[in-house]
Scaffold this motif. Structure first.
Motif, PDB file in Angstrom:
ATOM      1  N   SER A  58      30.576  44.790  49.669  1.00 60.06           N
ATOM      2  CA  SER A  58      31.781  45.044  50.458  1.00 60.06           C
ATOM      3  C   SER A  58      32.233  43.752  51.124  1.00 60.06           C
ATOM      4  O   SER A  58      31.415  42.893  51.457  1.00 60.06           O
ATOM      5  CB  SER A  58      31.512  46.120  51.517  1.00 60.06           C
ATOM      6  N   VAL A  59      33.549  43.631  51.305  1.00 64.04           N
ATOM      7  CA  VAL A  59      34.133  42.413  51.853  1.00 64.04           C
ATOM      8  C   VAL A  59      35.222  42.779  52.853  1.00 64.04           C
ATOM      9  O   VAL A  59      35.694  43.912  52.900  1.00 64.04           O
ATOM     10  CB  VAL A  59      34.752  41.531  50.737  1.00 64.04           C
ATOM     11  N   THR A  60      35.619  41.800  53.648  1.00 65.11           N
ATOM     12  CA  THR A  60      36.802  41.971  54.478  1.00 65.11           C
ATOM     13  C   THR A  60      38.030  41.920  53.585  1.00 65.11           C
ATOM     14  O   THR A  60      38.017  41.332  52.512  1.00 65.11           O
ATOM     15  CB  THR A  60      36.899  40.854  55.523  1.00 65.11           C
ATOM     16  N   GLN A  61      39.089  42.532  54.005  1.00 66.24           N
ATOM     17  CA  GLN A  61      40.361  42.557  53.292  1.00 66.24           C
ATOM     18  C   GLN A  61      40.210  43.019  51.838  1.00 66.24           C
ATOM     19  O   GLN A  61      40.652  42.340  50.901  1.00 66.24           O
ATOM     20  CB  GLN A  61      41.028  41.174  53.341  1.00 66.24           C
ATOM     21  N   PRO A  62      39.575  44.171  51.609  1.00 69.36           N
ATOM     22  CA  PRO A  62      39.455  44.674  50.229  1.00 69.36           C
ATOM     23  C   PRO A  62      40.808  45.168  49.724  1.00 69.36           C
ATOM     24  O   PRO A  62      41.718  45.442  50.489  1.00 69.36           O
ATOM     25  CB  PRO A  62      38.465  45.842  50.372  1.00 69.36           C
ATOM     26  N   ARG A  63      40.921  45.285  48.399  1.00 64.49           N
ATOM     27  CA  ARG A  63      42.150  45.781  47.774  1.00 64.49           C
ATOM     28  C   ARG A  63      41.843  47.088  47.061  1.00 64.49           C
ATOM     29  O   ARG A  63      40.703  47.354  46.672  1.00 64.49           O
ATOM     30  CB  ARG A  63      42.693  44.747  46.788  1.00 64.49           C
ATOM     31  N   SER A  74      38.666  36.549  51.587  1.00 64.31           N
ATOM     32  CA  SER A  74      37.644  37.578  51.793  1.00 64.31           C
ATOM     33  C   SER A  74      36.319  36.972  52.211  1.00 64.31           C
ATOM     34  O   SER A  74      35.880  35.951  51.671  1.00 64.31           O
ATOM     35  CB  SER A  74      37.445  38.385  50.503  1.00 64.31           C
ATOM     36  N   CYS A  75      35.690  37.639  53.178  1.00 64.76           N
ATOM     37  CA  CYS A  75      34.343  37.277  53.628  1.00 64.76           C
ATOM     38  C   CYS A  75      33.416  38.452  53.338  1.00 64.76           C
ATOM     39  O   CYS A  75      33.840  39.614  53.402  1.00 64.76           O
ATOM     40  CB  CYS A  75      34.333  36.959  55.119  1.00 64.76           C
ATOM     41  N   PRO A  76      32.159  38.208  53.041  1.00 70.77           N
ATOM     42  CA  PRO A  76      31.258  39.308  52.671  1.00 70.77           C
ATOM     43  C   PRO A  76      30.758  40.078  53.891  1.00 70.77           C
ATOM     44  O   PRO A  76      30.505  39.501  54.945  1.00 70.77           O
ATOM     45  CB  PRO A  76      30.109  38.589  51.965  1.00 70.77           C
ATOM     46  N   LEU A  77      30.605  41.373  53.722  1.00 65.62           N
ATOM     47  CA  LEU A  77      29.966  42.217  54.723  1.00 65.62           C
ATOM     48  C   LEU A  77      28.584  42.651  54.260  1.00 65.62           C
ATOM     49  O   LEU A  77      27.859  43.318  54.993  1.00 65.62           O
ATOM     50  CB  LEU A  77      30.834  43.452  54.994  1.00 65.62           C
ATOM     51  N   SER A  78      28.239  42.283  53.020  1.00 66.93           N
ATOM     52  CA  SER A  78      26.960  42.629  52.416  1.00 66.93           C
ATOM     53  C   SER A  78      26.762  41.668  51.248  1.00 66.93           C
ATOM     54  O   SER A  78      27.636  40.857  50.955  1.00 66.93           O
ATOM     55  CB  SER A  78      27.000  44.075  51.909  1.00 66.93           C
ATOM     56  N   PRO A  79      25.624  41.718  50.539  1.00 64.07           N
ATOM     57  CA  PRO A  79      25.520  40.944  49.302  1.00 64.07           C
ATOM     58  C   PRO A  79      26.650  41.316  48.344  1.00 64.07           C
ATOM     59  O   PRO A  79      27.010  42.491  48.220  1.00 64.07           O
ATOM     60  CB  PRO A  79      24.153  41.357  48.744  1.00 64.07           C
ATOM     61  N   VAL A  80      27.229  40.308  47.691  1.00 67.77           N
ATOM     62  CA  VAL A  80      28.441  40.510  46.887  1.00 67.77           C
ATOM     63  C   VAL A  80      28.245  39.950  45.484  1.00 67.77           C
ATOM     64  O   VAL A  80      27.614  38.900  45.303  1.00 67.77           O
ATOM     65  CB  VAL A  80      29.650  39.822  47.566  1.00 67.77           C
ATOM     66  N   THR A  81      28.807  40.654  44.491  1.00 68.63           N
ATOM     67  CA  THR A  81      28.872  40.157  43.117  1.00 68.63           C
ATOM     68  C   THR A  81      30.328  40.131  42.683  1.00 68.63           C
ATOM     69  O   THR A  81      31.045  41.144  42.827  1.00 68.63           O
ATOM     70  CB  THR A  81      28.062  41.046  42.160  1.00 68.63           C
ATOM     71  N   LEU A  82      30.783  39.001  42.159  1.00 67.93           N
ATOM     72  CA  LEU A  82      32.149  38.825  41.673  1.00 67.93           C
ATOM     73  C   LEU A  82      32.138  38.517  40.192  1.00 67.93           C
ATOM     74  O   LEU A  82      31.190  37.902  39.688  1.00 67.93           O
ATOM     75  CB  LEU A  82      32.838  37.670  42.410  1.00 67.93           C
ATOM     76  N   ASP A  83      33.193  38.904  39.507  1.00 63.94           N
ATOM     77  CA  ASP A  83      33.382  38.509  38.106  1.00 63.94           C
ATOM     78  C   ASP A  83      34.651  37.673  38.031  1.00 63.94           C
ATOM     79  O   ASP A  83      35.739  38.145  38.343  1.00 63.94           O
ATOM     80  CB  ASP A  83      33.502  39.727  37.198  1.00 63.94           C
ATOM     81  N   PRO A  93      52.067  37.684  41.106  1.00 62.31           N
ATOM     82  CA  PRO A  93      53.451  37.245  40.957  1.00 62.31           C
ATOM     83  C   PRO A  93      53.825  36.349  42.113  1.00 62.31           C
ATOM     84  O   PRO A  93      53.232  36.403  43.173  1.00 62.31           O
ATOM     85  CB  PRO A  93      54.250  38.567  41.007  1.00 62.31           C
ATOM     86  N   ALA A  94      54.835  35.503  41.903  1.00 60.66           N
ATOM     87  CA  ALA A  94      55.217  34.522  42.909  1.00 60.66           C
ATOM     88  C   ALA A  94      55.466  35.179  44.247  1.00 60.66           C
ATOM     89  O   ALA A  94      56.275  36.076  44.370  1.00 60.66           O
ATOM     90  CB  ALA A  94      56.485  33.787  42.464  1.00 60.66           C
ATOM     91  N   GLY A  95      54.751  34.685  45.248  1.00 63.29           N
ATOM     92  CA  GLY A  95      54.994  35.113  46.611  1.00 63.29           C
ATOM     93  C   GLY A  95      54.446  36.477  46.968  1.00 63.29           C
ATOM     94  O   GLY A  95      54.574  36.901  48.101  1.00 63.29           O
ATOM     95  N   ALA A  96      53.814  37.189  46.030  1.00 66.19           N
ATOM     96  CA  ALA A  96      53.428  38.561  46.323  1.00 66.19           C
ATOM     97  C   ALA A  96      52.444  38.692  47.475  1.00 66.19           C
ATOM     98  O   ALA A  96      52.574  39.577  48.296  1.00 66.19           O
ATOM     99  CB  ALA A  96      52.842  39.210  45.059  1.00 66.19           C
ATOM    100  N   PRO A  97      51.389  37.829  47.584  1.00 61.58           N
ATOM    101  CA  PRO A  97      50.468  38.006  48.688  1.00 61.58           C
ATOM    102  C   PRO A  97      51.107  37.695  50.035  1.00 61.58           C
ATOM    103  O   PRO A  97      50.620  38.119  51.062  1.00 61.58           O
ATOM    104  CB  PRO A  97      49.344  37.003  48.386  1.00 61.58           C
ATOM    105  N   GLY A  98      52.167  36.925  50.043  1.00 55.34           N
ATOM    106  CA  GLY A  98      52.815  36.579  51.311  1.00 55.34           C
ATOM    107  C   GLY A  98      52.388  35.224  51.810  1.00 55.34           C
ATOM    108  O   GLY A  98      51.227  34.845  51.703  1.00 55.34           O
ATOM    109  N   VAL A 111      39.820  37.845  41.892  1.00 52.91           N
ATOM    110  CA  VAL A 111      38.671  38.130  41.037  1.00 52.91           C
ATOM    111  C   VAL A 111      38.226  39.571  41.287  1.00 52.91           C
ATOM    112  O   VAL A 111      38.550  40.179  42.304  1.00 52.91           O
ATOM    113  CB  VAL A 111      37.503  37.160  41.314  1.00 52.91           C
ATOM    114  N   ARG A 112      37.460  40.106  40.329  1.00 51.22           N
ATOM    115  CA  ARG A 112      37.008  41.488  40.465  1.00 51.22           C
ATOM    116  C   ARG A 112      35.747  41.557  41.334  1.00 51.22           C
ATOM    117  O   ARG A 112      34.829  40.764  41.179  1.00 51.22           O
ATOM    118  CB  ARG A 112      36.718  42.106  39.099  1.00 51.22           C
ATOM    119  N   LEU A 113      35.761  42.505  42.247  1.00 54.63           N
ATOM    120  CA  LEU A 113      34.584  42.768  43.078  1.00 54.63           C
ATOM    121  C   LEU A 113      33.688  43.753  42.331  1.00 54.63           C
ATOM    122  O   LEU A 113      34.013  44.938  42.209  1.00 54.63           O
ATOM    123  CB  LEU A 113      35.020  43.343  44.428  1.00 54.63           C
TER     124      LEU A 113
END
Length: 691
Positions: free
Chosen positions: A650-655, A665-674, A682-687, A644-646
């Motif tokens: 700020s979060v852990t493991q940002p892209r 991802s865990c929040p490091l501050s108040p967070v808004t997602l869309d 794609p298949a297997g891309a995140p590992g 999802v779009r941040l």
């Protein structure tokens, strides 16, 4: 404010003049043993409210458990459980047991028979089913409402402690524990629309007492002993607010008017002079996953039917009630009647339309399944296969993976593993020990036949498809052979060729079976032959003389994947006939803030809802617990469906692309997602995380 003497109810007659006397049928459904119905509930129940006093007389209410069946029934009059927190229980105690997704609760009162280390044994005095009104009033199993501004407390007192007003302002449900003069204890559920306990000042709470079954144990106990303890919950959060103090009963019309719903005030209220407040995390709430719809009890025992059996046992007309209970469809009819009665009664109290059925399924086609470990089979010195079953069928496309969930050190830990079996009544997954791997070490050292795990799935686009190709070319290394084994065992293709790289003969997974199966298997032992390089891969593929419709499946470490992809591209194999899945070792979630963080979820910029993310909780877990329509599938970062779009925060493991994987991802501050811009990887891309 001072506890008022005016309008204070001090006698049983004064209380019953307002609330009435309980009908005989209410008292007749109480039994003094754990019968078959009680045992059935306890076997499925993951969490309970527990009220007790320690040897110094300090009153406490908390939540215990964490996994279904945490209570061990030792006999019809005794059960035991673990109490990990401080404070040795002493004397009379009381419980109510919650089945997530179910309105009624099972209440059990008794005394402490033994307490050794953390294990507490209880002698049962009485057990009965409590009606669902408290749960329904609170909407406990429904998505929580939007967060409101907490009350502003201007004077001093324990309720001014950090986070307390915010938590109480969002809490629709709590457990109340009281004691009588005769050595009895009671822990009752209390629920209300919005906020169940209203802050009057820095040390005073008011709790409305609305119409119920007139049993009124809490009120009668307070006439004997003013000491009271409470534990408040907020749906979607893993913390518990513990409160203790002294209480009284009032019918002050001015106070009751402030608690009116659609012009209907409660008939009485509890005023509590708060002496101590503590907001803390609770392992039982965390481990039970009680806010996640996937954890709601499926095929739950009908507590109204159990209450009818209790009534038959305690009534002089028991034979007649038992006869009625044998009429086909009577249980379903009783549930229908009770649900209508609940709705009618709550409307008369001023509530709007109340949902009497819990939400189910969480918006996913892959709910969590409770499975039994039927067998643990050693494959190699570093790999074991878990054979799982639940009485149903595991339907998936060969090559897909499942997410396994185990309770490790009091917390749920999840890892993704490919199915190694063909679709059918048993699911086989092979777990290779990874040095320092939390999940794999737990499986190898602790999991035995008869244990229970949870499974989500299937997930993933690495599979043979609904119409498998006629020829499969498979290339794997190490535990990457597991999805290939599922394809081979399913017998889907006319011709199957496998190039399989292992360290040595001892580490060849499924070695004996591969030699027997109808597949052309080529083993490469890196300890003897060296690693697979491009020339050897190319030579093997060319030597196959595969047909033009062959599909190529590759699974293993990144170095092998890159080498094979380079070779296939050089040989002119079309990309649509090449499928890959990467196995990578992942670490634990990164450290997060130590305070809860607000989460706002939008869809195309429009607000969808809010949640509170507890320390250590992921964005996905918090969103699902709050009933928000979060996209997801595997929950371990392997499928990418939760991308999802941040929008803010700020979060852990940002892209780098402005997106996040909500399950990682865990929040490091108040967070808004869309969530409208969710895009599957794609298949297997995140590992894959094989640890």
């Amino acid at each position: 404010m001072e506890l008022t003497e005016q309008h204070r109810l001090r006698t049983t007659d004064a209380v019953e003049a307002i609330i009435g006397r309980p009908p005989a049928v209410i008292m007749q459904k109480q039994i003094d043993v754990l019968d078959k119905g009680c045992v059935m509930v306890l076997a499925r129940c993951p969490i309970a409210a527990f009220g007790y006093r320690d040897a110094e007389g300090t009153s406490r209410t908390t939540f215990v458990g964490g996994t279904p069946g945490f209570v061990r029934v030792d006999s019809p009059t005794r059960f035991s459980f673990d109490l990990p927190e401080r404070g040795e229980p002493y004397g009379p105690v009381s419980f109510f047991f919650l089945l997530p997704g179910v309105g009624e609760v099972l209440r059990v009162n008794g005394t402490v028979a033994a307490h050794k280390r953390a294990r507490t044994t209880i002698e049962v005095a009485e057990a009965y089913v409590h009606c669902a009104q408290a749960v329904l009033r609170a909407g406990l199993w429904q998505p929580p409402p939007a967060l409101e501004q907490p009350a502003v407390i201007e004077d001093d007192g324990p309720l001014r402690a950090e986070g307390v007003a915010e938590f109480l302002g969002a809490s629709p449900f709590l457990a109340v524990s009281t004691w009588d003069a005769g050595g009895g204890s009671d822990t009752s559920p209390r629920g209300d629309q919005g906020t169940v306990a209203r802050i009057l000042d820095g040390r005073t709470l008011a709790i409305p007492d609305r119409k119920g079954n007139k049993r009124a144990d809490t009120l009668h106990n307070l006439l004997d002993d003013e000491r009271i303890a409470l534990a408040a919950l907020v749906p979607g959060r893993n913390g518990v607010l513990h409160i203790r103090g002294r209480g009284l009963i009032t019918d002050d019309p001015g106070l009751l008017a402030t608690m009116a719903l659609r012009g209907q005030p409660p008939h009485a209220a509890l005023l509590i002079d708060v002496e101590h407040v503590e907001l803390s995390g609770n392992h039982a709430v965390t481990r039970s996953r009680m806010w996640n719809p996937d954890a709601h009890v499926r095929q739950a025992p009908d507590l109204m039917a159990i209450a009818s059996e209790h009534l038959a046992a305690g009534s002089s007309q028991g034979f007649l009630l038992r006869a009625v209970g044998t009429i086909p469809g009577i249980t379903r009819l009783l549930r229908f009647v009770m649900n209508r009665a609940y709705r009618s009664g709550l409307r008369k109290e001023g509530y709007g339309e109340v949902a009497v059925e819990a939400r189910r399924g969480g918006g996913t086609e892959n709910p969590l399944r409770d499975v039994r470990v039927a067998e643990v089979r050693r494959e190699t010195p570093s790999a074991v296969t878990l054979v799982l079953e639940d009485g149903g069928s595991f339907d998936f496309l060969p090559g897909q993976f499942f997410t396994l969930v185990a309770d490790i050190d009091g917390l749920p830990v999840r890892r993704a593993y490919s199915a190694a079996s063909a679709p059918g009544p048993r699911l086989e997954v092979t777990v290779k020990r990874v040095e320092g791997g939390r999940f794999s070490t737990h499986v190898h050292d602790n999991v035995r036949a008869g244990d229970r795990l949870a499974v989500r799935g299937p997930s993933g686009t690495f599979h043979t498809g609904s119409q498998p190709p006629t020829e499969l070319v498979l290339i794997a290394a190490g535990s990457g052979v597991t999805p290939m084994m599922s394809m081979i065992r399913a017998g889907l293709a006319g011709r199957v060729s496998l190039l399989y790289s292992s360290r040595n003969l001892e580490e060849v997974i499924y070695g004996e079976e591969l030699n027997r199966l109808p597949a052309d298997v080529t083993h490469v032992l890196t300890g003897r032959d060296g690693r697979l390089d491009a020339d050897r891969v190319r030579g093997w593929i060319v030597g196959l003389s595969a047909g033009p419709d062959a599909h190529y499946y590759v699974c293993g470490p990144t170095a092998l994947m890159d080498t094979v992809q380079e070779v296939l591209t050089g040989l002119g194999i079309p990309g649509e006939r090449v499928h890959s899945e990467r196995f990578t070792s992942g670490g634990e979630l990164a450290a997060t803030t130590t305070v809860p963080q607000p989460l706002t979820v939008e869809e195309n910029g429009r607000p969808v809802g809010t949640a509170v993310v507890e320390p250590g909780q992921t964005l996905l877990d918090a969103g699902l617990a709050a009933g928000l329509p979060m996209p997801y599938s595997c929950t371990v970062g392997s499928c990418g469906d939760c991308k999802v779009r941040l929008r803010a925060g700020s979060v852990t493991q940002p892209r780098d692309d402005g997106y996040v994987l909500a399950c990682q991802s865990c929040p490091l501050s108040p967070v808004t997602l869309d969530i409208a811009v969710a895009v599957a990887e794609p298949a297997g891309a995140p590992g894959r995380r094989p640890d």
